[in-house]
Every structure is written in structure tokens, then in C-alpha cells.
Design an enzyme around this catalytic site. Structure first.
Site, short mmCIF file in Angstrom:
data_model
loop_
_atom_site.label_atom_id
_atom_site.label_comp_id
_atom_site.label_asym_id
_atom_site.label_seq_id
_atom_site.Cartn_x
_atom_site.Cartn_y
_atom_site.Cartn_z
N PRO A 1 -34.93 70.06 -4.13
CA PRO A 1 -33.89 70.60 -3.24
C PRO A 1 -32.52 70.28 -3.82
O PRO A 1 -32.28 69.15 -4.25
CB PRO A 1 -34.12 69.81 -1.93
CG PRO A 1 -34.81 68.55 -2.34
CD PRO A 1 -35.62 68.90 -3.55
N MET A 2 -31.63 71.26 -3.85
CA MET A 2 -30.28 71.00 -4.35
C MET A 2 -29.26 71.79 -3.53
O MET A 2 -29.21 73.02 -3.61
CB MET A 2 -30.17 71.36 -5.84
CG MET A 2 -30.87 70.35 -6.74
SD MET A 2 -30.66 70.72 -8.48
CE MET A 2 -31.80 72.08 -8.70
N ASP B 1 -34.38 62.86 -13.79
CA ASP B 1 -34.04 62.90 -15.21
C ASP B 1 -35.06 63.63 -16.09
O ASP B 1 -35.08 63.39 -17.31
CB ASP B 1 -33.84 61.49 -15.77
CG ASP B 1 -32.70 60.75 -15.08
OD1 ASP B 1 -31.89 61.41 -14.43
OD2 ASP B 1 -32.65 59.50 -15.21
N GLN C 1 -36.15 71.73 3.83
CA GLN C 1 -35.75 70.32 4.01
C GLN C 1 -34.70 70.19 5.11
O GLN C 1 -33.73 70.95 5.14
CB GLN C 1 -35.19 69.75 2.71
CG GLN C 1 -34.98 68.24 2.84
CD GLN C 1 -34.25 67.63 1.65
OE1 GLN C 1 -33.08 67.90 1.43
NE2 GLN C 1 -34.95 66.80 0.90
N GLY D 1 -34.89 68.91 -10.87
CA GLY D 1 -33.66 69.45 -10.28
C GLY D 1 -32.73 69.99 -11.34
O GLY D 1 -32.80 71.15 -11.74
N ARG D 2 -31.84 69.11 -11.84
CA ARG D 2 -30.79 69.56 -12.76
C ARG D 2 -31.34 70.21 -14.02
O ARG D 2 -30.76 71.15 -14.55
CB ARG D 2 -29.87 68.38 -13.09
CG ARG D 2 -29.09 67.92 -11.87
CD ARG D 2 -28.45 66.58 -12.10
NE ARG D 2 -29.45 65.51 -12.23
CZ ARG D 2 -29.18 64.25 -12.48
NH1 ARG D 2 -27.93 63.88 -12.64
NH2 ARG D 2 -30.14 63.35 -12.57
N LYS E 1 -38.73 62.99 1.43
CA LYS E 1 -38.16 62.73 0.10
C LYS E 1 -37.27 61.50 0.22
O LYS E 1 -36.34 61.48 1.03
CB LYS E 1 -37.37 63.93 -0.40
CG LYS E 1 -36.75 63.69 -1.78
CD LYS E 1 -36.43 65.01 -2.47
CE LYS E 1 -35.76 64.79 -3.81
NZ LYS E 1 -34.33 64.51 -3.70
N CYS F 1 -30.42 61.40 0.78
CA CYS F 1 -29.04 61.83 0.54
C CYS F 1 -28.09 60.64 0.59
O CYS F 1 -28.08 59.89 1.57
CB CYS F 1 -28.64 62.89 1.58
SG CYS F 1 -26.92 63.37 1.39
C1 FMN Z 1 -26.22 69.61 -6.82
C2 FMN Z 1 -27.30 68.74 -6.25
C3 FMN Z 1 -27.62 68.89 -4.93
C4 FMN Z 1 -28.65 68.12 -4.39
N1 FMN Z 1 -29.01 68.33 -3.09
C5 FMN Z 1 -30.10 67.68 -2.58
C6 FMN Z 1 -30.58 67.99 -1.27
O1 FMN Z 1 -30.06 68.87 -0.56
N2 FMN Z 1 -31.66 67.29 -0.82
C7 FMN Z 1 -32.27 66.31 -1.58
O2 FMN Z 1 -33.26 65.71 -1.12
N3 FMN Z 1 -31.84 66.02 -2.81
C8 FMN Z 1 -30.80 66.69 -3.33
N4 FMN Z 1 -30.41 66.44 -4.61
C9 FMN Z 1 -31.19 65.49 -5.43
C10 FMN Z 1 -32.25 66.23 -6.25
O3 FMN Z 1 -33.21 66.83 -5.40
C11 FMN Z 1 -32.97 65.29 -7.23
O4 FMN Z 1 -33.67 64.31 -6.51
C12 FMN Z 1 -32.02 64.59 -8.19
O5 FMN Z 1 -31.08 65.51 -8.72
C13 FMN Z 1 -32.77 63.92 -9.36
O6 FMN Z 1 -33.55 64.85 -10.04
P1 FMN Z 1 -33.07 65.54 -11.44
O7 FMN Z 1 -32.71 64.45 -12.38
O8 FMN Z 1 -34.28 66.32 -11.87
O9 FMN Z 1 -31.90 66.39 -11.11
C14 FMN Z 1 -29.35 67.16 -5.18
C15 FMN Z 1 -28.98 67.01 -6.51
C16 FMN Z 1 -27.98 67.78 -7.06
C17 FMN Z 1 -27.66 67.61 -8.51
#
Ligand code: FMN
Length: 363
Positions: free
Chosen positions: A22-23, A209, A77, A231-232, A146, A107
Site C-alpha cells: 500500500p502506498m 527494501d 487498507q 513498494g518503492r 500491516k 503508519c
Molecule cells: C509513498 C509511500 C506511501 C506509503 N503509504 C503507505 C500506506 O498507505 N499504508 C501502509 O501500510 N504503508 C505505506 N507505505 C509503506 C509501504 O507500504 C512499505 O511498507 C515501505 O515503503 C517499505 O517497503 P519498500 O522498501 O518496498 O518500499 C508507504 C510508503 C511510501 C514510500
């Protein structure tokens, strides 16, 4: 041939065992459909949605919940504190036809934490349990949570939290391997994620990551997690899920050509243009173009030009010119993605920084 990993979350089959994280500001319906078209991701999760907005009939919040059948299986979510509001919101989600309801306990944003939701639930386990039990009683669809590894380095409690989730009828736990206080700094701690996997029988999804397909495969092998959430890494490289499936099946990972990258931006534009007015559309395309061109030769110059463009036409003139010249010069389409670099860009980007800055999205 090697088999694709799968997992079962309650009655929902997730195949492959790869999840789009989720992002907020990113995983809206257009982005989710883009990812789904490009790759066989197993499960996608919406941006986090406020239960206050949802249960009080806020139109913007309800719009955030909209999805199309092709996005399924889909998890919506929610975030909030009050168990009654959370349960009401879960009922609305079940009625919408979503497959899973996910509760945000990670969050780090101040505004969310102040209201008792998000990662602050990691410091209020009786409330976390109350929320889960109350939702569990009211909906039949799977309920997942989460979380982060803990509030700070002195209170890493993901194992304890996961046991509560399991004991209260939760169907899956996803863990971002950082504490609340870490925000997005440092590295995700996959050892804690592995310890959670050891401790509970419900499916455990690891997150943090993973920026290329090979890393996703390594995280499975090192930790035994049931699924990997990305995510990213999926913003910079939306083919990452497709590539991970290739590796699971013993094939060489698909490498998108520059032409394929170009096409993705055009397709994203198509998906977005029915959803928003031109000004917002320009902002989204600038944001996306920024992520996509990181690590590409001449990418910085393109980003600069796109950033100063005033209209969709101007943006596409820049994009088309860039890709035409790169293809003509046969520049290799490497994606050298560094999450730290993404973080800095993200912090400057008003369209996607709400989550990190603590602005309450969706209320
Ligand atoms: C722009 C952005 C928005 C995010 N929004 C949410 C969200 O709405 N809900 C959530 O549980 N995590 C959110 N996250 C966290 C991501 O779901 C994820 O756990 C975190 O970025 C680590 O994973 P990654 O390294 O693959 O990005 C967000 C992260 C980013 C970068």
C-alpha cells in the site's frame, strides 16, 4: 521447471506470492491497474483509507475505495483507532466486494499516530486486539494487519504483536522491517521478520527494501516468509513482479526495453486521464516520469524538463523526444534503483509526501 510460490489468505488464493505494498498517493486504481496489466502480481493493496472519512460518508474517501474487477484479488487498507468505527468501515469494504480488509498498524505520520491509529497501535496492544476482534466479528472476508517491527529500537515487539493477531483471528500479518521511529531511514530488518515467521502459523508477508527480483527470491530463501511485499521498488520498476516470477520458474528475468518503458508512461497517462483534471494529471505524470527515469542515462535532464512543462502536450513532447533519442543511440535500459534516492525525491514531491509528512490522506 520450478514452481511459482503461492499462498492462501483465508479463502483468498494469492498467486504468485508477491504483493504490491500500500502506498498513499501512489497505489490508486490507475497505478494498480497498470501494475496488474504489466505483471502477474498476486495481491494489491490500496492506499490507506481513513475510517473516519469512510464511516462519515466523506465523498473523497469513498472515491479512494473504488476499484475495478480486474484489480482483484484486492485488499483495502484502513486506518483508525475506534474499534466500532473500524468495524463499520470493514463492513463497508466487505460490501464493496473487496477480497481482504487490511488494518494499518505501521503508519508513522504524526497526525495518524496522534489519533491513536497507525503505528501507535504497536504501543497499545489491548486496543489493537480490540480492533481486530471487533472487525472479525462483523465481516467474513479475511482480516489482515500491516505492522512495523516495533515503535523504536527499545521496543521491538513484532513477534508479540503477530501472536496477538493470530490469537484474535487475523488471517495474515505483513511486516515492514523498520520501527516507527526509523521512518524510512536505515535498512529493513529482515531478521525480525524471520523471527515472526518462526513464531506464528498464519501467513507472514515480509516487506522492506526489495528493489530487484533477485532480492525478492533471496528474502524467501533466507526468512521462509510466505510472500514478499514490494513498494518503492515497484514504482521504479513495475516489472519487478514479472521478473520475480521468471526467477521462481527458473527463467532469466524479463528486461523491459526502452520502448517498453516509454509505452508504460503512455499507458499510465491513458489510465489516469479519465480520473482527474489536466492539472492533477500533469502532477502525477511528472511524479511517475521521475521514478521511471532514475538510473537511466540522461534521466536527470529529462526530469528537469518535464518538471518545468506546463501542459500534458509539453510533458509528452519531452518524454517522446527523450525516448526516441535514447532508442536511436541504443542506450541500455538499466534500472539502477536506490531506495534512499527515492526517499529524497519523495520527500520533495508534494503529490506523494503526505504519508511521510503526516498529512491525513483521505479524510
Ligand atoms: C509513498 C509511500 C506511501 C506509503 N503509504 C503507505 C500506506 O498507505 N499504508 C501502509 O501500510 N504503508 C505505506 N507505505 C509503506 C509501504 O507500504 C512499505 O511498507 C515501505 O515503503 C517499505 O517497503 P519498500 O522498501 O518496498 O518500499 C508507504 C510508503 C511510501 C514510500
Amino acid at each position: 521447471m520450478n514452481a511459482v510460490r503461492e499462498l492462501q489468505i483465508g479463502q483468498v488464493k494469492v498467486s504468485p506470492a508477491l504483493v504490491l505494498a500500500p502506498m498513499a498517493g501512489v497505489t490508486d486504481s490507475s497505478f494498480r491497474r497498470l501494475i496488474k496489466e504489466l505483471t502477474g502480481v498476486g495481491l494489491i493493496v490500496t492506499e490507506f483509507i481513513s475510517v473516519e472519512g469512510l464511516t462519515r460518508g466523506n465523498l473523497k474517501t469513498h472515491r479512494m475505495m473504488k476499484f475495478l474487477p480486474e484489480e482483484r484479488p484486492l485488499s483495502i487498507q484502513i486506518f483508525g483507532y475506534d474499534e466500532e468505527r473500524m468495524a463499520m468501515a470493514a463492513e463497508i469494504i466487505e460490501e464493496s466486494g473487496a477480497d481482504i480488509v487490511d488494518i494499518n498498524c505501521g503508519c508513522p505520520a504524526k497526525k495518524v499516530v496522534k489519533g491513536g491509529g497507525g503505528s501507535s497501535l504497536l504501543r497499545d496492544l489491548p486496543q489493537l486486539e480490540k480492533i481486530l476482534l471487533s472487525i472479525r466479528r462483523r465481516v467474513k472476508i479475511p482480516v489482515t494487519m500491516k505492522i512495523r517491527t516495533g515503535w523504536d529500537d527499545h521496543s521491538i515487539n513484532a513477534v508479540e504483536v503477530a501472536k496477538i493477531i493470530e490469537g484474535s483471528g487475523g488471517n495474515m500479518v505483513a511486516i515492514h522491517g523498520r520501527t516507527r521511529m526509523q521512518g524510512y531511514s536505515g535498512r529493513a530488518n529482515w531478521e525480525v521478520i524471520a523471527a515472526v515467521k518462526e513464531a506464528v502459523k498464519i501467513p507472514v508477508v515480509g516487506c522492506g527494501d526489495v528493489v530487484n527480483a533477485q532480492q525478492a527470491i533471496e528474502r524467501f530463501a533466507e526468512t521462509g516468509v510466505d510472500a514478499v511485499m514490494i513498494g518503492r521498488g515497484a514504482i521504479a520498476n513495475p516489472w519487478i513482479f514479472h521478473q520475480a516470477v521468471d526467477l521462481m520458474e527458473g527463467r532469466t528475468a524479463y528486461q523491459p526495453s526502452l520502448a517498453a518503458k516509454h509505452k508504460v508512461l503512455l499507458r499510465y497517462h491513458e489510465l489516469l486521464r479519465d480520473e482527474m483534471p489536466e492539472r492533477a494529471l500533469c502532477g502525477k505524470l511528472k511524479q511517475m516520469c521521475g521514478y521511471f527515469t532514475h538510473g537511466l542515462a540522461g534521466g536527470a535532464r529529462l526530469r528537469e524538463r518535464v518538471f518545468h512543462s506546463q501542459s500534458i502536450h509539453e510533458i509528452f513532447d519531452q518524454i517522446n523526444e527523450y525516448f526516441a533519442s535514447m532508442i536511436e543511440r541504443s542506450v541500455p535500459p538499466d534500472v539502477l534503483f536506490d531506495p534512499q534516492e527515492y526517499k529524497h525525491q519523495h520527500a520533495r514531491d508534494p503529490k506523494t509526501s503526505e504519508f511521510a509528512r503526516g498529512v491525513d490522506v483521505g479524510v
